[in-house]
Design a protein around this motif. Structure first.
Motif, mmCIF file in Angstrom:
data_model
loop_
_atom_site.group_PDB
_atom_site.id
_atom_site.type_symbol
_atom_site.label_atom_id
_atom_site.label_comp_id
_atom_site.label_asym_id
_atom_site.label_seq_id
_atom_site.Cartn_x
_atom_site.Cartn_y
_atom_site.Cartn_z
ATOM 1 N N LEU A 60 0.831 -1.204 0.000
ATOM 2 C CA LEU A 60 0.000 0.000 0.000
ATOM 3 C C LEU A 60 0.863 1.250 0.000
ATOM 4 N N ALA A 61 1.935 1.247 0.785
ATOM 5 C CA ALA A 61 2.827 2.410 0.830
ATOM 6 C C ALA A 61 3.459 2.657 -0.533
ATOM 7 N N VAL A 62 3.889 1.592 -1.204
ATOM 8 C CA VAL A 62 4.498 1.741 -2.526
ATOM 9 C C VAL A 62 3.480 2.266 -3.529
ATOM 10 N N LEU A 63 2.277 1.696 -3.534
ATOM 11 C CA LEU A 63 1.239 2.144 -4.467
ATOM 12 C C LEU A 63 0.864 3.600 -4.218
ATOM 13 N N LEU A 64 0.682 3.957 -2.957
ATOM 14 C CA LEU A 64 0.345 5.344 -2.632
ATOM 15 C C LEU A 64 1.458 6.288 -3.044
ATOM 16 N N TRP A 95 -1.465 7.291 4.037
ATOM 17 C CA TRP A 95 0.002 7.235 4.034
ATOM 18 C C TRP A 95 0.523 6.884 5.433
ATOM 19 N N LEU A 96 -0.042 7.522 6.452
ATOM 20 C CA LEU A 96 0.333 7.208 7.829
ATOM 21 C C LEU A 96 0.038 5.743 8.142
ATOM 22 N N THR A 101 1.702 0.193 9.202
ATOM 23 C CA THR A 101 1.356 -1.227 9.114
ATOM 24 C C THR A 101 2.369 -2.047 8.323
ATOM 25 N N VAL A 102 3.518 -1.463 8.008
ATOM 26 C CA VAL A 102 4.640 -2.310 7.590
ATOM 27 C C VAL A 102 4.919 -3.314 8.702
ATOM 28 N N ASP A 103 4.589 -2.947 9.942
ATOM 29 C CA ASP A 103 4.706 -3.845 11.092
ATOM 30 C C ASP A 103 3.356 -4.436 11.494
ATOM 31 N N ALA A 448 10.999 7.738 2.641
ATOM 32 C CA ALA A 448 10.069 7.247 3.663
ATOM 33 C C ALA A 448 9.970 5.725 3.634
ATOM 34 N N ILE A 449 9.808 5.167 2.457
ATOM 35 C CA ILE A 449 9.643 3.719 2.337
ATOM 36 C C ILE A 449 10.928 2.994 2.724
ATOM 37 N N ILE A 450 12.067 3.514 2.313
ATOM 38 C CA ILE A 450 13.346 2.884 2.662
ATOM 39 C C ILE A 450 13.567 2.887 4.167
ATOM 40 N N VAL A 451 13.373 4.038 4.794
ATOM 41 C CA VAL A 451 13.609 4.138 6.240
ATOM 42 C C VAL A 451 12.683 3.205 7.007
ATOM 43 N N GLN A 452 11.407 3.202 6.652
ATOM 44 C CA GLN A 452 10.452 2.369 7.382
ATOM 45 C C GLN A 452 10.689 0.876 7.121
ATOM 46 N N SER A 453 11.212 0.536 5.950
ATOM 47 C CA SER A 453 11.435 -0.872 5.610
ATOM 48 C C SER A 453 12.739 -1.430 6.183
ATOM 49 N N LEU A 454 13.695 -0.561 6.460
ATOM 50 C CA LEU A 454 15.003 -1.027 6.923
ATOM 51 C C LEU A 454 15.228 -0.838 8.418
ATOM 52 N N LEU A 455 14.519 0.110 9.010
ATOM 53 C CA LEU A 455 14.770 0.438 10.421
ATOM 54 C C LEU A 455 13.534 0.236 11.278
ATOM 55 N N GLN A 456 13.748 -0.283 12.463
ATOM 56 C CA GLN A 456 12.681 -0.352 13.462
ATOM 57 C C GLN A 456 12.865 0.837 14.390
ATOM 58 N N THR A 457 12.028 1.855 14.196
ATOM 59 C CA THR A 457 12.180 3.081 14.974
ATOM 60 C C THR A 457 11.646 2.893 16.394
ATOM 61 N N GLY A 458 12.233 3.622 17.319
ATOM 62 C CA GLY A 458 11.911 3.433 18.729
ATOM 63 C C GLY A 458 10.770 4.292 19.239
#
Length: 459
Positions: A60-64, A95-96, A101-103, A448-458
């Motif tokens: 969904l993030a990629v499509l959006l 978008w939010l 929901t990548v997680d 945005a997509i790279i950061v959310q896909s590679l990192l688990q933010t605290g």
């Protein structure tokens, strides 16, 4: 002539973005290559851990993101104003949601349920008046029943928000997460209305895709600071409306602005810096009449908390002591003075460097341009030219970030702490020509997509 005018804009956008990317890379690589312990989680300058993954929200993030880059600017420039606001809100919320929901659904509420956050304490509060009266004494680490990190680190307005959610039956992590998400999505609406009220409607349309598809969405959807951002944006919006209204409407908008901005002071110790942005709005709106009304209303909010037991001016020095008693004192200032800006560039997106560059160029060349080009005012002569309005607000955003950084009270974690400043710098990207805006928007989406896909933010 037109080509000559657009090429410098392209170069400015390129160099600003490149500078932001270089700063981010330096902030990541220098500790990793040198072993410098900057006292944050495993992926400085962010409070994050390396965790590559693909989840339910990824497609969904990629499509959006693709749709936003291809059709977003065209839609923003063509639909009616009311529809634009609804579309911007819906797109922002999606978008939010997609990034969170990548997680999975846990990505929306789990962080809010962390022991450092507000919800756990909010569920235990049965007498908020008593909580206010003991609030300051429980801030220090030395207190045997000291507050969790975020409760101690913020005035009680933040806790009150979540106490209200609990009383409304929205105290679960998922329910509270959705409330924060939806409130955060209203930020774009508030900023667009602000720009239109001040006379920059066309630039508001240009800014809309950037406000929607911001990498800051990664943190907006899952942290209380996303709610702070929305409250701040609506307070500034009402102030802008007050500069254009008259009579009872002006008083109403001014009072509303003061109440919201006063509540911002009760949400975060750093948000009095919004005064810089408020002044910029009054300058852009060419009206100081709302100022005393809004100021009295804001003081009334702070005073009400004081009457019931929490005096901001007494709490702040106690908070400072707790801050330096914690990990902040061990975080090297030689890194975080610029590492903070790198973290902000990740949160706001690398393209934010272009907005910083636009403000810098305006600060250098602006006075000369205003002397040489009288068209920098509107044709009626009664207001600023739209470009100048956006630059004023963007410059205020930059100044707020610099002041926050120099305060030495934000060593790390600014990817969420400085969220309320993000949209006001982001609007500076609307100043560039169409070709630059297209690739700048793509940079934001990809980041945005790279950061959310590679990192688990605290946060």
């Amino acid at each position: 002539m037109a080509g000559a005018a657009t090429r410098p804009g392209q170069r400015l956008a390129v160099w600003g973005t490149v500078a932001a990317v270089v700063l981010i890379a330096a902030a990541v690589l220098i500790p990793a290559l040198t072993g410098w312990n900057v006292r944050v989680k495993s992926f400085p300058p962010l409070h994050a851990e390396w965790m590559p993954r693909v989840g339910p929200g990824t497609p969904l993030a990629v499509l959006l993101g693709v749709a936003g880059v291809i059709w977003g600017p065209r839609l923003a420039s063509s639909v009616r104003w009311g529809r634009l606001l609804l579309l911007a809100f819906a797109a922002s919320a999606l978008w939010l949601f997609a990034l969170a929901t990548v997680d999975g659904l846990d990505g929306i509420g789990t962080i809010l349920d962390h022991r450092y956050e507000y919800l756990g304490t909010a569920r235990e509060v049965d007498d908020f008046g008593a909580t206010l009266r003991e609030y300051i004494e429980r801030i220090p680490y030395a207190h045997e029943d000291n507050w969790p990190v975020h409760i101690a680190g913020h005035p009680p307005g933040a806790l009150l928000f979540f106490v209200v959610l609990v009383r409304m039956g929205l105290g679960s992590a998922l329910a509270a997460g959705f409330v924060v998400l939806l409130l955060g999505a209203t930020t774009v609406v508030a900023v667009l209305i602000t720009l239109r009220a001040l006379g920059a409607a066309d630039l508001a349309r240009r800014a809309a895709p950037f406000l929607v598809f911001t990498p800051a969405a990664i943190w907006v959807a899952v942290s209380g600071d996303g709610m702070f951002m929305a409250v701040a944006a609506w307070g500034i919006c009402l102030l802008a409306l007050a500069t254009r209204a008259g009579g009872v409407a002006r008083i109403a908008w001014s009072v509303g602005a003061g109440l919201l901005l006063g509540y911002c002071v009760m949400l975060s110790y750093g948000l009095p810096l919004l005064g810089v942005l408020a002044v910029a709005v009054l300058v852009a709106g060419r009206s100081w009449i709302p100022l005393p009304i809004a100021a009295v209303s804001a003081i009334a909010v702070v005073g009400a908390f004081a009457v019931f037991g929490f005096a901001w001016w007494e709490a702040f020095p106690v908070l400072q002591q707790r801050y330096w008693d914690g990990v902040a004192s061990r975080r090297p200032p030689g890194y975080w003075l610029w590492g903070n800006i790198a973290a902000f560039a990740v949160s706001a997106g690398p393209a934010i460097g272009a907005a910083f560059a636009a403000v810098g160029a305006w600060a250098i060349r602006g006075p000369r341009e205003r002397r040489q080009v009288p068209e920098l005012r509107t044709e009626s002569g009664r207001g600023w030219e739209p470009r100048t309005i956006v630059l004023l607000l963007c410059a205020a955003g930059v100044l707020m970030v610099l002041l926050a950084d120099l305060s030495n009270m934000s060593r790390a974690e600014v990817e969420r702490i400085w969220l309320p400043f993000v949209p006001w710098i982001t609007i500076g990207l609307a100043l560039f020509d169409e070709r630059a805006r297209r690739w700048l928007l793509a940079v934001q989406v990809v980041a945005a997509i790279i950061v959310q896909s590679l990192l688990q933010t605290g946060w």
